[in-house]
Design a protein around this motif. Structure first.
Motif, PDB file in Angstrom:
ATOM      1  N   PRO A   1     104.078 -18.822 -75.956  1.00 32.01           N
ATOM      2  CA  PRO A   1     102.714 -18.691 -75.420  1.00 32.01           C
ATOM      3  C   PRO A   1     102.428 -19.719 -74.331  1.00 32.01           C
ATOM      4  O   PRO A   1     102.861 -20.865 -74.420  1.00 32.01           O
ATOM      5  N   LYS A   2     101.686 -19.275 -73.329  1.00 31.82           N
ATOM      6  CA  LYS A   2     101.176 -20.219 -72.339  1.00 31.82           C
ATOM      7  C   LYS A   2      99.961 -20.948 -72.905  1.00 31.82           C
ATOM      8  O   LYS A   2      99.742 -22.129 -72.626  1.00 31.82           O
ATOM      9  N   VAL A   3      99.176 -20.220 -73.699  1.00 31.75           N
ATOM     10  CA  VAL A   3      97.962 -20.779 -74.308  1.00 31.75           C
ATOM     11  C   VAL A   3      97.869 -20.275 -75.744  1.00 31.75           C
ATOM     12  O   VAL A   3      98.183 -19.113 -76.026  1.00 31.75           O
ATOM     13  N   VAL A   4      97.440 -21.144 -76.645  1.00 33.34           N
ATOM     14  CA  VAL A   4      97.080 -20.758 -78.008  1.00 33.34           C
ATOM     15  C   VAL A   4      95.586 -21.008 -78.179  1.00 33.34           C
ATOM     16  O   VAL A   4      95.071 -22.057 -77.758  1.00 33.34           O
ATOM     17  N   ILE A   5      94.887 -20.032 -78.774  1.00 30.86           N
ATOM     18  CA  ILE A   5      93.440 -20.122 -78.968  1.00 30.86           C
ATOM     19  C   ILE A   5      93.133 -20.137 -80.460  1.00 30.86           C
ATOM     20  O   ILE A   5      92.957 -19.086 -81.089  1.00 30.86           O
ATOM     21  N   PRO A   6      93.085 -21.323 -81.090  1.00 33.22           N
ATOM     22  CA  PRO A   6      92.630 -21.397 -82.480  1.00 33.22           C
ATOM     23  C   PRO A   6      91.118 -21.219 -82.538  1.00 33.22           C
ATOM     24  O   PRO A   6      90.392 -21.677 -81.648  1.00 33.22           O
ATOM     25  N   VAL A   7      90.651 -20.532 -83.569  1.00 42.88           N
ATOM     26  CA  VAL A   7      89.231 -20.221 -83.722  1.00 42.88           C
ATOM     27  C   VAL A   7      88.700 -20.939 -84.955  1.00 42.88           C
ATOM     28  O   VAL A   7      89.238 -20.799 -86.052  1.00 42.88           O
ATOM     29  N   HIS A   8      87.639 -21.713 -84.793  1.00 41.64           N
ATOM     30  CA  HIS A   8      87.030 -22.442 -85.903  1.00 41.64           C
ATOM     31  C   HIS A   8      86.105 -21.496 -86.669  1.00 41.64           C
ATOM     32  O   HIS A   8      84.872 -21.538 -86.538  1.00 41.64           O
ATOM     33  N   LEU A   9      86.702 -20.644 -87.487  1.00 45.96           N
ATOM     34  CA  LEU A   9      85.953 -19.588 -88.161  1.00 45.96           C
ATOM     35  C   LEU A   9      84.896 -20.169 -89.095  1.00 45.96           C
ATOM     36  O   LEU A   9      85.174 -21.093 -89.869  1.00 45.96           O
ATOM     37  N   CYS A  10      83.702 -19.607 -89.018  1.00 46.36           N
ATOM     38  CA  CYS A  10      82.554 -19.995 -89.852  1.00 46.36           C
ATOM     39  C   CYS A  10      82.051 -21.403 -89.540  1.00 46.36           C
ATOM     40  O   CYS A  10      81.125 -21.889 -90.186  1.00 46.36           O
ATOM     41  N   GLY A  11      82.657 -22.078 -88.568  1.00 43.43           N
ATOM     42  CA  GLY A  11      82.276 -23.443 -88.231  1.00 43.43           C
ATOM     43  C   GLY A  11      83.256 -24.481 -88.714  1.00 43.43           C
ATOM     44  O   GLY A  11      83.160 -25.656 -88.342  1.00 43.43           O
ATOM     45  N   GLN A  12      84.207 -24.077 -89.571  1.00 44.71           N
ATOM     46  CA  GLN A  12      85.192 -25.027 -90.085  1.00 44.71           C
ATOM     47  C   GLN A  12      86.303 -25.244 -89.058  1.00 44.71           C
ATOM     48  O   GLN A  12      86.928 -24.289 -88.607  1.00 44.71           O
ATOM     49  N   PRO A  13      86.574 -26.487 -88.686  1.00 41.29           N
ATOM     50  CA  PRO A  13      87.607 -26.721 -87.686  1.00 41.29           C
ATOM     51  C   PRO A  13      88.998 -26.357 -88.180  1.00 41.29           C
ATOM     52  O   PRO A  13      89.313 -26.517 -89.364  1.00 41.29           O
ATOM     53  N   CYS A  14      89.806 -25.854 -87.275  1.00 43.95           N
ATOM     54  CA  CYS A  14      91.221 -25.646 -87.558  1.00 43.95           C
ATOM     55  C   CYS A  14      91.907 -27.011 -87.699  1.00 43.95           C
ATOM     56  O   CYS A  14      91.340 -28.046 -87.349  1.00 43.95           O
TER      57      CYS A  14
END
Length: 386
Positions: free
Chosen positions: A126-139
């Motif tokens: 990947p050139k970019v990875v997009i982690p998502v902080h679901l529900c507000g909880q940080p990855c």
């Protein structure tokens, strides 16, 4: 109906917007920089750029990082489609990394396995990875960042759910472990500007690139122009940009709301803790919070222990709606959407995400929710499933 999420608009907010409507500027005035300053203060980032939606912020972030044809971007299947669509807007390909079964965020261990497999088999990294902080909880950003150093990808944190939260006692959005962080200010989010978004970064070049592309690719900066200005009116388009600007009314609302950010998040956390206590004896899996984090608590997601109840997932959802509880589901796995099926994704590719989808229900949570409303939610859940 008790909604799953709801904005709170106070007289202070209304006055802030009315003052703009009575001023000389409805767009490109003083309120947008004030809102950006408030975001910088809340996140400790060097730069903040307000835009008209988090989707626009994601698109600008990808463009600023040079995402284009021939590139691949990875994200999680459990997110809103914008987290993956932003890569497709740039002509890149998209792929997914399955979730952690306890946090519901992108799994660092599965990311490590997928990266190693791609490298060992000569597949595109990947050139970019997009982690998502679901529900507000940080990855688990420190581990994701460690992998980015090893494998050479950039990171965009999709923190649409997470403003006001903390990771390792640092504000989410400070970009310690990422290149760019994106926030959403949709009405059901923690802070609202009606519609709106923002991107934070500590990188001057990335900030300048996003600022340029936010407003048509046009500049009045003499240092960037190809020839001397013809006069005070002069500008040049030096890139193909977009109209992703935020209005003054939206920004004024955001400035007012940001003064109450800490209170919003504290109240959400208190309500979530009360849900933990009230629901703990029911056949449910309750949200798990990782250590060294403070969630923005945008959503409270329960998972049904379907083997322990007589109703199906759909039947529980429908019964709650019929009882006046405005539940929702966040989210349908992106790879199951028809558009993504046409791109070649198939059911069975991301098992944890698909399992989550068959059990998850988002129950009402917003900072001005009353105790009686919360008890009504709990009572309805109890009657339906216990």
């Amino acid at each position: 109906m008790i909604p799953y999420g709801k904005q709170e608009i106070t007289p202070q907010d209304i006055d802030a917007v009315v003052n703009v409507l009575q001023s000389d500027f409805l767009t490109q005035g003083p309120q947008v920089p004030l809102f950006e300053a408030a975001i910088k203060d809340a996140t400790s980032a060097s730069y903040a750029l307000a835009v008209n939606s988090a989707t626009s912020a994601l698109h600008l972030a990808c463009l600023a990082l040079g995402v284009g044809h021939g590139d691949v971007v990875w994200t999680t299947p459990i997110t809103f489609v914008a987290s993956s669509n932003c890569a497709l807007y740039c002509g890149a390909e998209i792929d997914f990394v399955d979730i952690d079964p306890e946090t519901y965020n992108l799994s660092p261990s599965k990311l490590a396995d997928k990266l190693a497999h791609a490298k060992n088999h000569g597949l595109p990294l990947p050139k970019v990875v997009i982690p998502v902080h679901l529900c507000g909880q940080p990855c688990e950003m420190e581990e994701i960042h460690r992998l980015s150093v090893e494998y050479g990808f950039a990171i965009i944190e999709d923190a649409s759910h997470a403003i006001g939260g903390r990771y390792q006692d640092q504000p989410i959005g400070n970009c310690k472990y990422s290149d760019i962080t994106v926030f959403s200010f949709h009405p059901v989010k923690i802070v609202t500007t009606a519609e709106g978004g923002a991107a934070t970064t500590n990188n001057t070049k990335l900030a300048d690139k996003m600022a340029l592309l936010r407003s048509h690719g046009i500049t009045r900066d003499a240092a960037l122009m190809t020839e001397p200005a013809h006069g005070d009116w002069y500008y040049q388009q030096i890139a193909l940009g977009y109209n992703y600007r935020m209005t003054e009314m939206q920004a004024a609302l955001g400035v007012s709301q940001m003064t109450r950010l800490a209170d919003f998040v504290a109240k959400r956390n208190a309500l979530a803790a009360r849900y933990d206590e009230l629901l703990r004896d029911l056949p449910l899996i309750l949200p798990k919070q990782i250590e060294a984090s403070y969630s923005g608590r945008h959503l409270y997601v329960i998972r049904l222990k379907l083997d322990d109840i007589t109703l199906t997932h759909s039947e529980v959802f429908t019964a709650l709606r019929e009882a006046g509880i405005g539940v929702n589901l966040h989210y349908i796995p992106v790879h199951l959407q028809p558009y993504y099926q046409d791109l070649g994704f198939r059911k069975g590719q991301f098992v944890e995400s698909e399992s989550y989808y068959t059990q998850a229900i988002s129950i009402p949570l917003y900072h001005h929710m009353t105790e009686s409303q919360q008890l009504q939610v709990v009572d309805s859940i109890t009657k339906i499933i216990a």
